[in-house]
Design an enzyme around this catalytic site. Structure first.
Site, mmCIF file in Angstrom:
data_model
loop_
_atom_site.group_PDB
_atom_site.id
_atom_site.type_symbol
_atom_site.label_atom_id
_atom_site.label_comp_id
_atom_site.label_asym_id
_atom_site.label_seq_id
_atom_site.Cartn_x
_atom_site.Cartn_y
_atom_site.Cartn_z
ATOM 1 N N HIS A 193 43.198 2.580 20.260
ATOM 2 C CA HIS A 193 42.854 2.824 18.860
ATOM 3 C C HIS A 193 44.030 3.163 17.986
ATOM 4 O O HIS A 193 44.021 2.892 16.793
ATOM 5 C CB HIS A 193 41.698 3.821 18.763
ATOM 6 C CG HIS A 193 40.447 3.099 19.053
ATOM 7 N ND1 HIS A 193 39.989 2.952 20.345
ATOM 8 C CD2 HIS A 193 39.657 2.344 18.271
ATOM 9 C CE1 HIS A 193 38.930 2.181 20.323
ATOM 10 N NE2 HIS A 193 38.703 1.797 19.077
ATOM 11 N N GLU A 434 29.216 -5.369 24.129
ATOM 12 C CA GLU A 434 30.535 -4.923 24.594
ATOM 13 C C GLU A 434 30.454 -4.227 25.939
ATOM 14 O O GLU A 434 31.427 -3.634 26.391
ATOM 15 C CB GLU A 434 31.221 -4.047 23.552
ATOM 16 C CG GLU A 434 30.438 -2.850 23.096
ATOM 17 C CD GLU A 434 31.184 -2.005 22.054
ATOM 18 O OE1 GLU A 434 32.377 -2.237 21.811
ATOM 19 O OE2 GLU A 434 30.544 -1.109 21.483
ATOM 20 N N ASP A 458 36.128 -3.730 24.456
ATOM 21 C CA ASP A 458 35.390 -2.983 25.470
ATOM 22 C C ASP A 458 34.790 -3.897 26.520
ATOM 23 O O ASP A 458 34.707 -3.529 27.693
ATOM 24 C CB ASP A 458 34.286 -2.142 24.808
ATOM 25 C CG ASP A 458 34.866 -0.869 24.229
ATOM 26 O OD1 ASP A 458 35.734 -0.272 24.881
ATOM 27 O OD2 ASP A 458 34.467 -0.485 23.111
ATOM 28 N N CYS A 505 34.143 -9.599 17.199
ATOM 29 C CA CYS A 505 34.909 -8.711 16.312
ATOM 30 C C CYS A 505 35.989 -7.950 17.073
ATOM 31 O O CYS A 505 36.638 -7.085 16.514
ATOM 32 C CB CYS A 505 33.991 -7.750 15.579
ATOM 33 S SG CYS A 505 33.091 -6.655 16.674
HETATM 34 C C1 PEP Z 1 35.504 -3.834 20.731
HETATM 35 O O1 PEP Z 1 35.232 -3.044 21.641
HETATM 36 O O2 PEP Z 1 35.909 -4.991 20.914
HETATM 37 C C2 PEP Z 1 35.366 -3.418 19.323
HETATM 38 C C3 PEP Z 1 35.477 -4.292 18.349
HETATM 39 O O3 PEP Z 1 35.176 -2.098 19.066
HETATM 40 P P1 PEP Z 1 36.307 -0.983 19.222
HETATM 41 O O4 PEP Z 1 37.628 -1.674 19.371
HETATM 42 O O5 PEP Z 1 36.250 -0.130 18.005
HETATM 43 O O6 PEP Z 1 35.876 -0.255 20.456
HETATM 44 MG MG MG Z 2 34.170 -1.208 21.246
#
Ligand code: PEP
Ligand code: MG
Length: 581
Positions: A193, A434, A458, A505
């Site tokens: 993140h 995910e 994920d 996404c």
């Molecule tokens: C993912 O897990 O691909 C996602 C888009 O969510 P995040 O990266 O916020 O976990």
């Molecule tokens: Mg995610």
């Protein structure tokens, strides 16, 4: 002599500046026994260190208030209160009176308080563990006479490169952009993140450097190349000049791509795609709307609460969501409910968990804390009066979670109705795919949700059992592994069979080769960081969907990620007539 440290490219951009080395960790403390006659002197040292730590905190608090605002500065109030707590002080003094050196007394007492807070049934206390650690570091730094590298305390105009072991999202949003112009961390990967947030903030970053904090002393000048993932330490004049040329070329490329903003994302054989933007902070919305994105495919609402001691209330959330919806003037805006916990922020009093990635987080926490969840849902239903809002649930593993969330959404609408507050109660509800559970049983969601959005960050992590934030595992984080490709293919197939919209996404969609693979697997909606929209558009406009499909079919039959990558790369190179990474 210059030398190069190699890490993982996390956020593009080339920056030259002095190193600001941040070692924000509890220092090692000597175990000293003091004789009875030295106790008064030890107590005086203790009180002096606490007073100095308080002065430092007050100046950091004032700086945070000037740069980040009153909400962020309030974090430091908690620490000031801890520093002045009579009970904690009495305990530390008691240990000194039992002949312990002041440092060890502080260390032991604070450790014990941390344990008590961690085990507390009260969320408010569990939330404060990080503050206890900060206070412990500050007092020990003063007692041991260590250099004080406060994370948010770099003079303006320094344009320093912050080098640290790891950064929390809350620290990242507090950084003063006029003082810190790039970040480099030992830990982290491209999908952790900190990397996602750095890209959102447009802050060049290299992560996963492993030992940069021990190889650097803090006196160097470095060139950080976020696109290449390198730190060039003490560069020669010739190297600096070469980087300047590279930086100019990158700027030109950005300018060329910007011209693509208004072009249609259509493949050479006429397949139209929908490209949306991932938005992590409401302040990014206006810029993201100019990137050529057709709406927002993922708004990560948890970043609204980073760096804060309390959750934002309904009105504050409503204003944040409405700002994003307004910026996209009627285009769809997919807003994901809080995905807190795990690698993200510990808000709401998260217990310390041995396995946070498999823990009490995201939709699980929201369903267990219905008041917190309904506050967000009410804010979302109100923001939906501004445009086309769609609500997305994270980390879903079973359709029961969707049913429970829908019931809470209906309750939230009823509460707004009773209060006479304008809102919509026909907002589309979708899920992130995910987890392997959601992907394998994706058909069970078909009658219950309006859309699927595949979170590949994920999905790869959980399918391959590879921690997405662990730099040691970065080479094993292979989105083209046959297991991942098959789960994506299955999700797309079920979506098409049931006439459900499906998007990706996760970060996979931003990379040219992966975007090619996803289009080949039948995806027609991709959501990527706003600044990547033009680059993905260029790929879309340079390929044939039918050829991508042919390559993806062959990649699906590959035995390994490396084999799948070879197949896809060969096909993409043929398409683009050049070598593409
Ligand atoms: C993912 O897990 O691909 C996602 C888009 O969510 P995040 O990266 O916020 O976990
Ligand atoms: Mg995610």
């Amino acid at each position: 002599m210059s030398f190069v440290l190699r890490g993982i490219p996390a956020s593009p951009g080339i920056v030259t500046g002095p190193v600001h080395l941040l070692r924000w960790e509890v220092p090692d403390v000597p175990h000293r026994i003091v004789p009875d006659e030295a106790i008064p002197r030890e107590l005086a040292r203790l009180h002096d260190a606490i007073a100095r730590a308080r002065d430092r905190l007050e100046s950091v608090r004032a700086r945070a208030e000037r740069h980040a605002g009153a909400e962020e500065a309030a974090i430091f109030d908690v620490q000031l209160t801890i520093l002045q707590d009579a009970e904690i002080l009495t305990e530390i003094e008691g240990l000194v009176r039992q002949n312990l050196g002041a440092e060890k007394a502080v260390d032991l007492a604070m450790l014990e308080w941390r344990r008590r807070f961690e085990r507390s049934p009260h969320a408010m206390l569990r939330e404060r563990v990080g503050d206890l650690v900060d206070v412990q570091i500050r007092v020990l730094t003063a007692l041991l006479g260590l250099p004080d590298h406060d994370p948010v305390d770099v003079p303006k105009g320094t344009c320093a490169v912050l080098v640290t072991h790891d950064l929390t999202p809350s620290l990242t949003v507090q950084l003063d952009r006029e003082a810190i112009s790039a970040i480099a961390t030992d830990a982290g990967t491209n999908t952790s993140h900190i990397a996602i947030l750095a890209r959102s903030l447009g802050l060049p970053a290299v992560v996963g450097l492993r030992d940069a904090t021990s190889r650097l002393t803090g006196t160097e000048t470095i060139v950080l190349d976020g696109g290449a993932g390198t730190l060039t330490v003490d560069p020669t004049d010739a190297e600096v000049a070469a980087f300047q040329v590279r930086a100019q070329l990158e700027a030109q490329e950005v300018e060329e791509l910007r011209l693509l903003a208004s072009a249609e994302p259509v493949t050479l054989d006429g397949e139209p795609l929908v490209l949306r933007a991932n938005v992590d902070l409401p302040e990014e919305a206006e810029q993201a709307a100019n990137s050529g994105a057709d709406g927002v495919g993922l708004m990560r609402t948890e970043f609204l609460v980073v760096g804060r001691a309390t959750m934002p209330d309904e009105d504050e959330q409503y204003r944040a969501y409405a700002r994003v919806v307004d910026a996209f003037g009627g285009h769809p805006v997919v807003i994901r409910t809080f995905d807190v916990g795990g690698d993200k922020l510990p808000v709401g009093g998260f217990p310390v968990e041995p396995n946070p990635f498999l823990g009490w987080r995201a939709i699980r926490m929201c369903l267990d804390e219905p008041e917190l969840f309904k506050t967000q849902l009410r804010a979302l239903l109100r923001a939906a009066t501004h445009g086309d809002v769609r609500i997305m649930l994270p980390l879903v593993v079973t359709v029961e979670e969707v049913r429970e969330a829908r019931a809470l959404m209906e309750e939230s609408a009823a509460e707004l109705r009773a209060r006479g507050v304008p809102h919509r109660d026909d907002v589309a509800l979708g899920v992130m795919i995910e987890t392997p559970a959601a992907a394998v049983s994706v058909d069970t969601f078909a009658g219950e949700v309006a859309f699927f959005s595949i979170g590949t960050n994920d999905l790869v992590q959980y399918t391959l059992a590879v921690d997405r934030g662990n730099a040691l595992l970065a080479p094993r984080f292979t989105p083209l592994h046959p297991a991942v490709l098959r789960l994506i293919a299955r999700t797309v197939e079920v979506a098409h069979d049931n006439n459900i919209e499906v998007a990706v996404c996760g970060e996979m969609a931003s990379q040219p080769l992966m975007a090619f693979a996803l289009i080949g697997l039948g995806l027609r909606q991709l959501s990527v960081a706003a600044r990547n929209v033009p680059a993905v558009k260029r790929i879309v406009r340079g390929i044939h969907a039918s050829r991508a499909a042919d390559a993806a079919r062959r990649a699906l039959r590959a035995g390994t990620a490396a084999e799948a990558e070879r197949i896809l790369l060969e096909a993409l190179e043929r398409e683009l007539g050049r070598v593409t990474a």
